[in-house]
Structure formats: structure tokens, C-alpha cells
Design a protein around this motif. Structure first.
Motif, PDB file in Angstrom:
ATOM      1  N   SER A   1       0.961  -1.302   0.236  1.00 46.42           N
ATOM      2  CA  SER A   1       0.064   0.068  -0.143  1.00 46.42           C
ATOM      3  C   SER A   1       0.782   1.152   0.033  1.00 46.42           C
ATOM      4  N   VAL A   2       0.764   1.992  -1.278  1.00 45.36           N
ATOM      5  CA  VAL A   2       1.655   3.449  -1.079  1.00 45.36           C
ATOM      6  C   VAL A   2       0.551   4.197  -1.298  1.00 45.36           C
ATOM      7  N   LYS A   3       0.424   5.395  -0.409  1.00 46.84           N
ATOM      8  CA  LYS A   3      -0.553   6.357  -0.180  1.00 46.84           C
ATOM      9  C   LYS A   3      -0.209   7.399  -1.203  1.00 46.84           C
ATOM     10  N   GLY A   4      -1.275   7.694  -2.062  1.00 45.51           N
ATOM     11  CA  GLY A   4      -1.021   8.722  -3.080  1.00 45.51           C
ATOM     12  C   GLY A   4      -0.367   8.349  -4.370  1.00 45.51           C
ATOM     13  N   PHE A   5       0.170   7.043  -4.434  1.00 48.47           N
ATOM     14  CA  PHE A   5       0.869   6.625  -5.577  1.00 48.47           C
ATOM     15  C   PHE A   5       0.023   6.328  -6.752  1.00 48.47           C
ATOM     16  N   TRP A  12       6.860   1.521 -14.978  1.00 49.06           N
ATOM     17  CA  TRP A  12       7.721   0.843 -14.081  1.00 49.06           C
ATOM     18  C   TRP A  12       8.198   1.776 -12.816  1.00 49.06           C
ATOM     19  N   GLY A  13       8.410   1.241 -11.650  1.00 49.42           N
ATOM     20  CA  GLY A  13       9.204   1.740 -10.691  1.00 49.42           C
ATOM     21  C   GLY A  13      10.316   1.335 -10.121  1.00 49.42           C
ATOM     22  N   HIS A  14      11.145   1.864  -9.214  1.00 44.32           N
ATOM     23  CA  HIS A  14      12.463   1.586  -8.684  1.00 44.32           C
ATOM     24  C   HIS A  14      12.281   0.977  -7.351  1.00 44.32           C
ATOM     25  N   MET A  65      10.992  -1.027   2.500  1.00 47.28           N
ATOM     26  CA  MET A  65      11.247  -0.835   1.252  1.00 47.28           C
ATOM     27  C   MET A  65      10.843   0.693   0.806  1.00 47.28           C
ATOM     28  N   LYS A  66      11.104   1.182  -0.468  1.00 43.21           N
ATOM     29  CA  LYS A  66      10.690   2.222  -0.767  1.00 43.21           C
ATOM     30  C   LYS A  66      10.470   2.196  -2.209  1.00 43.21           C
ATOM     31  N   LEU A  67       9.361   2.875  -2.717  1.00 46.70           N
ATOM     32  CA  LEU A  67       9.181   2.504  -4.369  1.00 46.70           C
ATOM     33  C   LEU A  67       9.132   4.033  -4.873  1.00 46.70           C
ATOM     34  N   GLU A  68      10.262   4.025  -5.960  1.00 41.93           N
ATOM     35  CA  GLU A  68      10.353   5.269  -6.585  1.00 41.93           C
ATOM     36  C   GLU A  68       9.694   5.454  -7.870  1.00 41.93           C
ATOM     37  N   GLY A  69       9.415   6.325  -8.460  1.00 42.69           N
ATOM     38  CA  GLY A  69       8.756   6.601  -9.498  1.00 42.69           C
ATOM     39  C   GLY A  69       7.395   7.347  -9.729  1.00 42.69           C
ATOM     40  N   PRO A  70       6.407   6.801 -10.420  1.00 43.29           N
ATOM     41  CA  PRO A  70       6.544   6.080 -11.698  1.00 43.29           C
ATOM     42  C   PRO A  70       7.427   6.507 -12.666  1.00 43.29           C
ATOM     43  N   HIS A  71       7.996   5.871 -13.780  1.00 42.56           N
ATOM     44  CA  HIS A  71       8.965   6.053 -14.716  1.00 42.56           C
ATOM     45  C   HIS A  71       8.316   5.457 -16.238  1.00 42.56           C
ATOM     46  N   GLY A  72       8.613   6.136 -17.076  1.00 43.10           N
ATOM     47  CA  GLY A  72       8.350   5.943 -18.609  1.00 43.10           C
ATOM     48  C   GLY A  72       7.082   6.257 -19.090  1.00 43.10           C
ATOM     49  N   THR A  73       7.072   6.244 -20.590  1.00 39.21           N
ATOM     50  CA  THR A  73       6.040   6.859 -21.224  1.00 39.21           C
ATOM     51  C   THR A  73       5.539   5.775 -21.900  1.00 39.21           C
TER      52      THR A  73
END
Length: 242
Positions: A1-5, A12-14, A65-73
Motif C-alpha cells: 500500500s503506497v498512499k497517493g501513488f 515501472w518503478g524502482h 522498502m521504498k518505491l520510486e517513480g513511476p517512470h516511462g511513457t
């Protein structure tokens, strides 16, 4: 669960897990059950980051853990494409778990699917996300390897044990679409090099008499270190060909 993500289909994410690796690892993002829930399907290798992560999660708690992103078009749905088909190998299915729905809703047509895999568990987990958006008549799922017979007649997506090459499948899809008046379609590929090469060859020869637009999704993990910086870089490399 990632609030506001929030993220678009196909991005994709890192995933950063400092206790396991100083390097953030790229993974395709998959919608969860709620607005703030994100899923990641990870193939666990015998060693390395994924193996360490699996062992750290055995107790059900897992490390910080930390989820970075999102990335990509995302390239799907593609403007002007009358149809979209997907070619996947194994866990390469992950982009399709959100893109199949996006492409189907954009064109108001279900998508074609070619998927070769070995994991019965992956098939059962992925099928509910795919089946509402996949044209079963233009679908070929090849389930290979140990344990596949356990599925019996209850296998989702009409999974088969016989082999059908990508060229023949794209030719069949192309012929079907031509009869419907379709002149161009997109092929999204995510899988091993051999699978991508076969799809490229079929597109080059206009399999089925249709003009195919090809996109190959390749995730290349490229950590690079420079003087004065300890931050690695990871980069997925999408390749699109007309």
C-alpha cells in the motif's frame, strides 16, 4: 500500500531495499485491489537481489522498502492502431497485466495474446487480469515444464502444451484482421531475445498480409558509478520499430 501513488499502465518503478542492496531495482507496476495498492510480480532467481528479497520476506513482514517513480511513457495504446496484440515470454507478461486493459478499452476491441511460460502459479495469478480483455480466438498460451499437467482441464486462457511459433500465430492474427478490414496493427513484445527476433521477422514480412508496428520492451539493468557519486543508474530501454 503506497498512499497517493498513481501510475499509467505499462510504467515501472524502482524498488529500493537498503538492507539488501544499495541499488534500486526496476520492476513493472501492476494495479492492486485498491486505489493506493500497487503490485509487483517478481521472478526469484537462485542468487542476487530477488533471492535475498524472497528470503527476507519469508516471515510475512519483509524489510523496509521504498518505491520510486513511476517512470516511462507507455506506448500502448498507440494512436492510429486498429488492433493491438501482445507477445510475452514468462514473467515478461507483467506490462501486459495493465496494458491489455488499456489497449482493449481504447479500441473497444479485445487484444490478441501469445504467451510462452513455465510457471503454473504465474498463469493462475495473471489470468484474472487478462481474461476480460483478451480475444480467446486470437490467443495462444503455451505452458511448458514440470508441473504443467497438474492444471488439467481447468487451465485458464485455454493454456496448451503444444508448440506454435510466433510467426505462424501472427500470420493467423493478420489474416483474421485483414478479413475485418484492418490494415495496420501493433505488436508489443516483452520476452527473451529469441522470441523478440521471431516477432521482428514476422513483422518484417508482413505476416498475414497486414502492416505490423513493432515495439520491443527491453529492461537492461545498467548500474554505473562515477567519481564523486555513489548513485547507480538503472534504465529500461524500449525499442519501437514501424
Amino acid at each position: 500500500s503506497v498512499k497517493g501513488f498513481s501510475f499509467q499502465p505499462g510504467q515501472w518503478g524502482h524498488l529500493s531495499v537498503p538492507s539488501i542492496s544499495p541499488v534500486p531495482h526496476p520492476f513493472t507496476l501492476i494495479p492492486g485491489d485498491g486505489a493506493s495498492n500497487v503490485r509487483i510480480f517478481i521472478k526469484v532467481n537462485r542468487s542476487g537481489f530477488t533471492s535475498k528479497l524472497a528470503k527476507a520476506c519469508v516471515d510475512g513482514k519483509g524489510p523496509a522498502m521504498k518505491l520510486e517513480g513511476p517512470h516511462g511513457t507507455p506506448c500502448v495504446p498507440a494512436p492510429g492502431m486498429q488492433r493491438t496484440v501482445f507477445v510475452f515470454g514468462g514473467v515478461g507478461i507483467t506490462p501486459g497485466l495493465s496494458l491489455a486493459k488499456a489497449a482493449s478499452e481504447a479500441s473497444q476491441r479485445k487484444v490478441g495474446l501469445y504467451w510462452s511460460l513455465r510457471s503454473l502459479e504465474l498463469l493462475h495469478r495473471a489470468a484474472p487480469l487478462l481474461e476480460p480483455h483478451v480475444d480467446i480466438e486470437n490467443t495462444c498460451v503455451q505452458l511448458n515444464g514440470a508441473g504443467t499437467q497438474e492444471g488439467g482441464a481447468d487451465l485458464p486462457l485455454k493454456a496448451k502444451y503444444d508448440m506454435k511459433d510466433v510467426f505462424a500465430w501472427l500470420e493467423q492474427c493478420g489474416q483474421t484482421y485483414v478479413r475485418e478490414g484492418v490494415t495496420s496493427a501493433m505488436v508489443f513484445v516483452c520476452g527473451p531475445p529469441g522470441l523478440a527476433d521471431a516477432a521482428k521477422a514476422a513483422c518484417k514480412k508482413s505476416a498475414g498480409g497486414i502492416h505490423w508496428h513493432l515495439h520491443v520492451e527491453e529492461f537492461l539493468f545498467l548500474p554505473s558509478m562515477s567519481f564523486g557519486s555513489k548513485r547507480p543508474q538503472t534504465a529500461p530501454t524500449p525499442v519501437t520499430q514501424a
